[in-house]
Design a protein around this motif. Sequence first.
Motif, PDB file in Angstrom:
ATOM      1  N   PHE A 188       0.836  -1.209   0.000  1.00 48.62           N
ATOM      2  CA  PHE A 188       0.000   0.000   0.000  1.00 48.62           C
ATOM      3  C   PHE A 188       0.872   1.261   0.000  1.00 48.62           C
ATOM      4  O   PHE A 188       0.606   2.223  -0.715  1.00 48.62           O
ATOM      5  N   ALA A 189       1.914   1.218   0.837  1.00 49.94           N
ATOM      6  CA  ALA A 189       2.810   2.377   0.898  1.00 49.94           C
ATOM      7  C   ALA A 189       3.479   2.597  -0.457  1.00 49.94           C
ATOM      8  O   ALA A 189       3.563   3.729  -0.960  1.00 49.94           O
ATOM      9  N   ASN A 190       3.909   1.503  -1.075  1.00 52.94           N
ATOM     10  CA  ASN A 190       4.532   1.629  -2.399  1.00 52.94           C
ATOM     11  C   ASN A 190       3.530   2.084  -3.451  1.00 52.94           C
ATOM     12  O   ASN A 190       3.879   2.822  -4.375  1.00 52.94           O
ATOM     13  N   ALA A 191       2.283   1.611  -3.297  1.00 50.69           N
ATOM     14  CA  ALA A 191       1.240   2.035  -4.242  1.00 50.69           C
ATOM     15  C   ALA A 191       1.093   3.552  -4.195  1.00 50.69           C
ATOM     16  O   ALA A 191       0.938   4.219  -5.227  1.00 50.69           O
ATOM     17  N   LEU A 192       1.177   4.112  -2.986  1.00 45.11           N
ATOM     18  CA  LEU A 192       1.060   5.561  -2.843  1.00 45.11           C
ATOM     19  C   LEU A 192       2.257   6.264  -3.492  1.00 45.11           C
ATOM     20  O   LEU A 192       2.106   7.300  -4.151  1.00 45.11           O
ATOM     21  N   ALA A 193       3.437   5.669  -3.313  1.00 43.36           N
ATOM     22  CA  ALA A 193       4.623   6.250  -3.944  1.00 43.36           C
ATOM     23  C   ALA A 193       4.502   6.219  -5.459  1.00 43.36           C
ATOM     24  O   ALA A 193       4.859   7.172  -6.162  1.00 43.36           O
ATOM     25  N   VAL A 194       3.959   5.115  -5.985  1.00 42.72           N
ATOM     26  CA  VAL A 194       3.743   5.001  -7.428  1.00 42.72           C
ATOM     27  C   VAL A 194       2.743   6.078  -7.885  1.00 42.72           C
ATOM     28  O   VAL A 194       2.933   6.718  -8.924  1.00 42.72           O
ATOM     29  N   LEU A 195       1.694   6.274  -7.062  1.00 48.02           N
ATOM     30  CA  LEU A 195       0.713   7.318  -7.381  1.00 48.02           C
ATOM     31  C   LEU A 195       1.377   8.683  -7.522  1.00 48.02           C
ATOM     32  O   LEU A 195       1.006   9.484  -8.386  1.00 48.02           O
ATOM     33  N   SER A 196       2.338   8.957  -6.639  1.00 46.75           N
ATOM     34  CA  SER A 196       2.971  10.281  -6.679  1.00 46.75           C
ATOM     35  C   SER A 196       3.670  10.490  -8.026  1.00 46.75           C
ATOM     36  O   SER A 196       3.648  11.591  -8.575  1.00 46.75           O
ATOM     37  N   VAL A 197       4.275   9.411  -8.546  1.00 51.26           N
ATOM     38  CA  VAL A 197       4.931   9.524  -9.857  1.00 51.26           C
ATOM     39  C   VAL A 197       3.874   9.642 -10.956  1.00 51.26           C
ATOM     40  O   VAL A 197       4.006  10.450 -11.886  1.00 51.26           O
TER      41      VAL A 197
ATOM     42  N   GLU B 167       5.329  15.077 -17.005  1.00 51.78           N
ATOM     43  CA  GLU B 167       6.758  14.975 -16.722  1.00 51.78           C
ATOM     44  C   GLU B 167       7.082  13.633 -16.092  1.00 51.78           C
ATOM     45  O   GLU B 167       6.223  12.987 -15.496  1.00 51.78           O
ATOM     46  N   VAL B 168       8.340  13.249 -16.205  1.00 51.79           N
ATOM     47  CA  VAL B 168       8.809  11.988 -15.659  1.00 51.79           C
ATOM     48  C   VAL B 168       9.877  12.277 -14.613  1.00 51.79           C
ATOM     49  O   VAL B 168      10.747  13.106 -14.830  1.00 51.79           O
ATOM     50  N   SER B 169       9.771  11.625 -13.462  1.00 52.10           N
ATOM     51  CA  SER B 169      10.808  11.762 -12.447  1.00 52.10           C
ATOM     52  C   SER B 169      11.454  10.412 -12.222  1.00 52.10           C
ATOM     53  O   SER B 169      10.768   9.409 -12.050  1.00 52.10           O
ATOM     54  N   ILE B 170      12.783  10.405 -12.227  1.00 51.88           N
ATOM     55  CA  ILE B 170      13.501   9.162 -11.924  1.00 51.88           C
ATOM     56  C   ILE B 170      13.876   9.167 -10.450  1.00 51.88           C
ATOM     57  O   ILE B 170      14.268   8.150  -9.907  1.00 51.88           O
TER      58      ILE B 170
ATOM     59  N   PHE C 149      12.474   2.124  -9.896  1.00 48.59           N
ATOM     60  CA  PHE C 149      11.378   1.172  -9.714  1.00 48.59           C
ATOM     61  C   PHE C 149      10.035   1.894  -9.565  1.00 48.59           C
ATOM     62  O   PHE C 149       9.008   1.393 -10.027  1.00 48.59           O
ATOM     63  N   LEU C 150      10.046   3.043  -8.901  1.00 47.41           N
ATOM     64  CA  LEU C 150       8.786   3.789  -8.780  1.00 47.41           C
ATOM     65  C   LEU C 150       8.257   4.146 -10.161  1.00 47.41           C
ATOM     66  O   LEU C 150       7.055   4.049 -10.431  1.00 47.41           O
TER      67      LEU C 150
ATOM     68  N   TYR D  70      12.621  -6.740 -14.291  1.00 46.30           N
ATOM     69  CA  TYR D  70      12.014  -5.410 -14.304  1.00 46.30           C
ATOM     70  C   TYR D  70      12.114  -4.786 -15.686  1.00 46.30           C
ATOM     71  O   TYR D  70      11.163  -4.235 -16.222  1.00 46.30           O
ATOM     72  N   GLY D  71      13.303  -4.882 -16.227  1.00 42.72           N
ATOM     73  CA  GLY D  71      13.528  -4.279 -17.542  1.00 42.72           C
ATOM     74  C   GLY D  71      12.601  -4.875 -18.584  1.00 42.72           C
ATOM     75  O   GLY D  71      11.950  -4.151 -19.340  1.00 42.72           O
TER      76      GLY D  71
END
Lengths: 261, 326
Positions: free
Chosen positions: B54-63, B72-75, B258-259, B300-301
């Motif tokens: 869930f925490a990672n899902a939120l981080a993914v949402l931020s991207v 825009e894209v953030s690495i 990964f995000l 992943y790639g």
Amino acid sequence: MTVPAGSNGLVAEGISLAFGGLQVLNDVSMTLRPGVITGLIGPNGAGKTSLFNCLTGLYHGQRGRSSFAGTPLNGLGPAQRAACGITRSFQNLAMCPDLSLLENVLVGLTLKRRSGWFSAFVPTPAQRAEQRDAERRAMAALNELGIGSAAHEKPSDLPPGTLRLAEIARAITSEPTAILLDEPAAGLNAVETRDLTRALKRLMRSDLVLLVVEHDMDLIMELCEHIYVLNFGSMIASGTPAEIRAHPDVIRVYLGDDADA
Amino acid sequence: MAVSDLAHASKTGVSARGGHVDIARLSVLALVVALSLLPLLAGGFLLYSLSLCFANALAVLSVSMLVRYGGEVSIGHSFFVAFGAYAVAIVEHRLGLSIAASLPLATLLGAAAGFVFAFPSRRLSGIYLAVATMALALALPEILIGFEKFTGGFEGLYIAQDLIPGIPKALQRYYVALAVLGLVCLALAHFRRSAQGLALLMAQAQPRAAEAIGITRSWARVSIFTLSAAVAALAGALTGFASSTVSPNSFTFFSGVFLLVGSVVSLNGLSLPAALVGGAFITLVPTYLAQAGDWVPILYGVALVVVTLVANAGDLRRFLPRGRGR
Ligand SMILES: Nc1ncnc2c1ncn2[C@@H]1O[C@H](COP(=O)(O)OP(=O)(O)O)[C@@H](O)[C@H]1O
Ligand SMILES: [Mg+2]
């Protein structure tokens, strides 16, 4: 034509614009008086859109001055000019594909909207009321142009004529003090053009500056009280529709065009 | 039921009106109910993995927010995630406060950090902005180790305080993470219709037309980056709480990449199902593929390439004659 200081309306004086070696506008002056529908005509490539972009702050001429209601506009960008009450439509359709037609018009009210960042994320009663009010205004603009029934459609599902009218709805919904329309009738069928003409005439108020850029003579002649004619970046004539129709240079430019075609 | 189904539901759920929105809404509701009842059945490790998810899902949402609203894209969003996680840990160690205080504080600090980064870079876009964010992610470990006194250096810090003492830790982690994720998704659905949300979408799709109605590009860039950094920091705060620890090796350069992978896998969706797909992908895949060892980055790639191709195939469909696929 010289303009007395402190006069109102949108005034451009001695605008010259060049891209590299290409002189697009050459010492062009024009006065858009409130309460008068002004037309700007000229053949393709004459520099109409460029002049328009100079008025709205997208381009900055190398020489010349412009002012609105007596306030100098030089150096102001498009967003700052929008904040002065100047809105415009684009010759190329500028719709956001993710938004419905209504929402595309709604963004025209952005500067007028008062809800803060908190209520952008958390619904509050005040925010809901403000949202309803804004939607009502956007809907009224769509209805004014006869396209209210398409409000909830996506731009990609609508014909270009409807989108063009929506573009104009976006320009008028914020009740601006100056509206500049770049080829509003391009791509419209006869019915849509008639709706547009009627809506623009209804829109006219004594304190509104309205400029319509067209290369279609007939529409301009019907709609406008004062007309400017641009050719190869120079203003070759200005006057009432009757004066323009009789102007030898204008006849030459337009007859020349017809002869080519 | 595949990634594309969920993503489709998310797209209609966010934007369209009409009949099948209700089906989408109902299935999201069913999902929320199922997740809320899950702790009755599931054991500790699954709950722990899911709270991280869930925490990672939120981080993914931020991207995804940055992609959807800013184009825009953030690495380097792992920087802001780490910012939030360390904020929780440091607030606990220095001030003795629980996440009741540090969660909102971390979000505000994340917004501030995002603004501080975005304002000077407001003229950057595309690849230039991505590279600038990459610099953030690369600098992060050095910063964490440099400020050892606060951050605990290589060792990192523990996060031990409960939100509500007396309730089992696993349940607290699970429900806090689920509730925050759910609320953020609701807030984002509301944002889509707000004046600011519309203005950002317009600025992204038609920058010149947006300028002409008073929406400047720099306002749009700074706003969406600040918001996105705030959500990333909130996600970091949840990650810290869910894993009870923060250390530099949870926030490497690869976490930022990964995000972005998670965001691409979720087709940049902003709905709960889309976020969960992205979050699950970057949480569970490495956990269950741990045996694969060195192969994880390669998998992943491959996944990234496949998803990008599938997503673009979806875009290409738009160019087919009308009436098909509608
Ligand atoms: N941004 C630009 N860069 C270079 N040349 C331009 C630019 N904008 C317009 N022009 C040139 O200016 C001339 C006038 O164009 P425009 O103002 O679009 O004419 P109109 O709107 O009357 O058809 C054209 O020759 C066009 O190529
Ligand atoms: Mg033109």
